[in-house]
Design a protein around this motif. Structure first.
Motif: not given
Ligand code: AMP
Length: 187
Positions: A114-135
């Motif tokens: 588990q992790a909080d949602v803000d932390e998750l969005s921050r980590r994902l935004a830094g990855r750059g995978r095709e399905d890691d776009r914000p929407e």
């Protein structure tokens, strides 16, 4: 050992799963990786699932269950495996139990990170995978809350669920998971 890792996108599940499988000497089965490989190889399952993956939607249960069922039947799974990203719906969790009841011993443990949602969005935004776009990230987090989180109740009732904090450095999280797995099945 037969282990399932579940957790929201961005929690570090894939990294931890790969490292833990290596540590335990069992195969790491990431259904996300399997789907990306199938799409690259242009297999029928890969082509059919690509539209769902790119949109951040869940691939239909029939496709996923067939993919995992075939994979678990291979020889390298006989001594154990670590499933990463499957099951993601209650339907998949029940199909997996049925499959195991027919073929082999039940799951040893289900680990939820588990992790909080803000932390998750921050980590994902830094990855750059095709399905890691914000929407697409929002869509994936939403699927997690609505479809995957409920399977934790299913496993809790079976007495197989262990909920762990996914926060901290990768080494800290790994140590936390290892300690818990050692308690479940001392080696
Ligand atoms: P992951 O690498 O685990 O984040 O998975 C990437 C994408 O693959 C997900 O957003 C889904 O579109 C698809 N996927 C992976 N595993 C599953 C599953 N068990 N059920 C449905 N879709 C899945």
């Amino acid at each position: 050992m037969r282990i399932v890792f579940i957790g929201p996108p961005g929690v570090g599940k894939g990294t931890q799963a790969a490292r833990m499988a290596k540590h335990l000497g069992i195969v790491h089965l990431s259904t996300g990786d399997m789907l990306r490989q199938a799409a690259a190889d242009q297999t029928p399952a890969g082509l059919e699932s690509r539209q769902y993956v790119n949109a951040g939607k869940l691939v239909p249960d029939e496709i996923m269950v067939a993919l995992v069922s075939d994979r678990l039947a291979r020889d390298d799974c006989r001594t154990g495996y670590l499933l990463d990203g499957f099951p993601r719906t209650l339907g998949q969790a029940m199909a997996l139990d049925e499959l195991l009841a027919r073929r082999c011993p039940p799951l040893s443990a289900v680990i939820e990170l588990q992790a909080d949602v803000d932390e998750l969005s921050r980590r994902l935004a830094g990855r750059g995978r095709e399905d890691d776009r914000p929407e697409v990230i929002r869509e994936r987090l939403d699927h997690y809350v609505r479809q995957t989180a409920p399977i934790t109740d299913y496993y809790r009732r079976q007495g197989r669920l262990y909920v762990l904090d996914g926060g901290g450095t990768p080494d800290e999280v790994f140590a936390r998971i290892r300690e818990r797995i050692d308690q479940i099945a001392p080696r």
